[in-house]
Scaffold this active site. Structure first.
Site, mmCIF file in Angstrom:
data_model
loop_
_atom_site.group_PDB
_atom_site.id
_atom_site.type_symbol
_atom_site.label_atom_id
_atom_site.label_comp_id
_atom_site.label_asym_id
_atom_site.label_seq_id
_atom_site.Cartn_x
_atom_site.Cartn_y
_atom_site.Cartn_z
ATOM 1 N N CYS A 14 -8.185 -25.984 9.760
ATOM 2 C CA CYS A 14 -7.119 -25.285 10.490
ATOM 3 C C CYS A 14 -6.800 -25.992 11.806
ATOM 4 O O CYS A 14 -7.607 -26.764 12.328
ATOM 5 C CB CYS A 14 -7.516 -23.833 10.744
ATOM 6 S SG CYS A 14 -8.579 -23.591 12.183
ATOM 7 N N CYS B 53 -13.758 -27.152 9.094
ATOM 8 C CA CYS B 53 -12.539 -26.379 8.884
ATOM 9 C C CYS B 53 -11.298 -27.247 9.067
ATOM 10 O O CYS B 53 -11.255 -28.120 9.937
ATOM 11 C CB CYS B 53 -12.498 -25.188 9.838
ATOM 12 S SG CYS B 53 -11.049 -24.121 9.624
ATOM 13 N N ASP C 286 -7.974 -7.194 0.181
ATOM 14 C CA ASP C 286 -7.205 -7.244 1.426
ATOM 15 C C ASP C 286 -8.063 -6.632 2.523
ATOM 16 O O ASP C 286 -8.946 -5.809 2.246
ATOM 17 C CB ASP C 286 -5.894 -6.450 1.305
ATOM 18 C CG ASP C 286 -6.125 -4.958 1.544
ATOM 19 O OD1 ASP C 286 -5.875 -4.478 2.666
ATOM 20 O OD2 ASP C 286 -6.599 -4.256 0.613
ATOM 21 N N ASP D 285 0.855 -1.173 0.000
ATOM 22 C CA ASP D 285 0.000 0.000 0.000
ATOM 23 C C ASP D 285 0.901 1.235 0.000
ATOM 24 O O ASP D 285 1.929 1.269 0.668
ATOM 25 C CB ASP D 285 -0.906 -0.021 1.233
ATOM 26 C CG ASP D 285 -1.959 1.056 1.207
ATOM 27 O OD1 ASP D 285 -2.031 1.802 0.217
ATOM 28 O OD2 ASP D 285 -2.712 1.164 2.192
ATOM 29 N N CYS E 189 -9.389 -25.836 14.725
ATOM 30 C CA CYS E 189 -10.576 -26.680 14.599
ATOM 31 C C CYS E 189 -10.244 -28.165 14.629
ATOM 32 O O CYS E 189 -11.058 -28.979 15.072
ATOM 33 C CB CYS E 189 -11.310 -26.336 13.304
ATOM 34 S SG CYS E 189 -12.001 -24.669 13.280
#
Length: 375
Positions: free
Chosen positions: A306, A304, A266, A92, A309
């Site tokens: 991840c 999920c 984003d 940015d 989880c």
């Protein structure tokens, strides 16, 4: 040498999938970029960020200018080596800070003088200096320096702000050092006014960039107005270049924007929410601070993949959050980024299969159900 180019693939209505070819690898679109403002995605190692499915991350010119300094990063081998992220990095330009740090800056037609929020020291950002800093950082994608127009803004204020940004876009382009595999994006401004958005898109297209961002949204105008601005702006941008909606957003924002032809996103929301005990799931948001989770042995989201989880209960996550343990914010940040990447993968798959309308309807229905409490 790799050419920086965007390769549109499947389409479903206005939505499309694609490949963005860069010097640091290929990005599958639509894509969500985790925010690594200060050369780190907070609470995550780069290897963990990659494991969520992220292919590109975002850094920030203003913050890295202040600390550790662009020249220092360049001496240390560039941002990719510095933060151990070999993939593409978008930086940015500092334009958002022109709005968000309005109490700490003086703006004129040539740029902005900031008073550092760290130590009060003065720093100057102009289109040329912002572009130079991003070059020193070795950003794969450099953003043109602009003023992010605040909301609300009267038409004449929005017009003046947009036209200032268009002048800065040309100066940013003039300062950009073209290299194989690297690109620069111009940023469409114009607040919620269709005629200003179209004027801005035309001005940027005339300058010519490798990609086009849509800025000045998700700043308080609401989803309906944001989508209306996209309905006007996206068709006015070149079809063979990536389209990036800056600072967006909630899962429903992503789905609706992809349906309107946006390729890149984003937002700090998934990481910031993870650090405050909020998790995004297929059935809406879950606040792990709530006492109803303290004896719940179920995973946060059974579908999920991840670590939070797969290996931990809601009761344990609740305990970590209430105890302010660092592990809690690490696990929830990784969960949220995984959810976002899985959502983008689902959108890509639905566009490829021509089933995006059904995917969006299922998404909305599942989100509306809300979280189910333990029996």
């Amino acid at each position: 040498m790799t050419e920086f180019r965007f390769e549109p693939l499947a389409r479903d209505g206005a939505a499309r999938t694609g490949r963005l070819h860069t010097a640091h690898g290929v990005v599958q679109t639509p894509t969500f970029m985790p925010v690594g403002t200060a050369a780190t995605v907070k609470a995550m190692r780069p290897e963990e960020v990659a494991a969520t499915g992220a292919q590109i991350v975002l850094g920030n010119t203003y913050h890295l200018m202040l600390r550790p300094g662009a020249e220092r990063v360049a001496r240390l081998g560039g941002l990719h080596r510095f933060m151990n992220w070999p993939g593409p990095i978008l930086t940015d330009s500092g334009g958002f800070q022109v709005m968000s740090l309005s109490q700490l800056r003086r703006m004129d037609k040539d740029g902005v003088t900031f008073r550092s929020h760290l130590d009060g020291s003065e720093h100057r950002l102009s289109p040329a200096r912002s572009t130079e800093i991003q070059h020193l950082l070795d950003a794969t994608i450099t953003m043109a320096f602009d003023e992010c127009t605040p909301f609300p803004a009267e038409p004449e204020v929005a017009a003046s702000s947009m036209r200032l940004s268009m002048g800065w876009a040309q100066r940013s382009r003039d300062a950009f050092v073209a290299r194989p595999g690297y690109g620069q994006f111009g940023i469409v401004q114009g607040s919620v006014y269709p005629e200003l958005r179209l004027e801005s898109a035309a001005a940027l297209t005339a300058i010519g960039f490798e990609g086009y961002a849509i800025g000045g949204l998700a700043v308080g105008e609401g989803q309906e107005r944001m989508f209306a601005a996209l309905d006007v702006t996206v068709p006015a941008l070149p079809d063979d270049r990536p389209r990036y909606l800056m600072g967006v957003g909630k899962p429903s924002d992503l789905v609706g924007s992809v349906r309107r032809g946006v390729d890149m996103f984003d937002c700090v929301l998934p990481t910031r929410s993870g650090r405050t005990g909020q998790a995004f799931t297929r059935r809406g948001t879950v606040n792990l601070r709530n006492a109803r989770h303290q004896d719940d042995q179920r995973p946060l989201d059974e579908e999920c993949r991840c670590p939070a989880c797969r290996s931990y209960s809601r009761a344990y996550l609740h305990h970590l959050v209430r105890s302010e343990e660092v592990l809690g914010l690490m696990l929830l940040t990784q969960h949220n980024l995984t959810y976002y990447q899985d959502l983008m993968a689902g959108l890509r798959g639905a566009i490829t299969a021509g089933t995006l309308d059904a995917f969006a309807a299922d998404f909305e229905a599942e989100q509306a159900l809300g979280d189910i409490s333990a029996l």
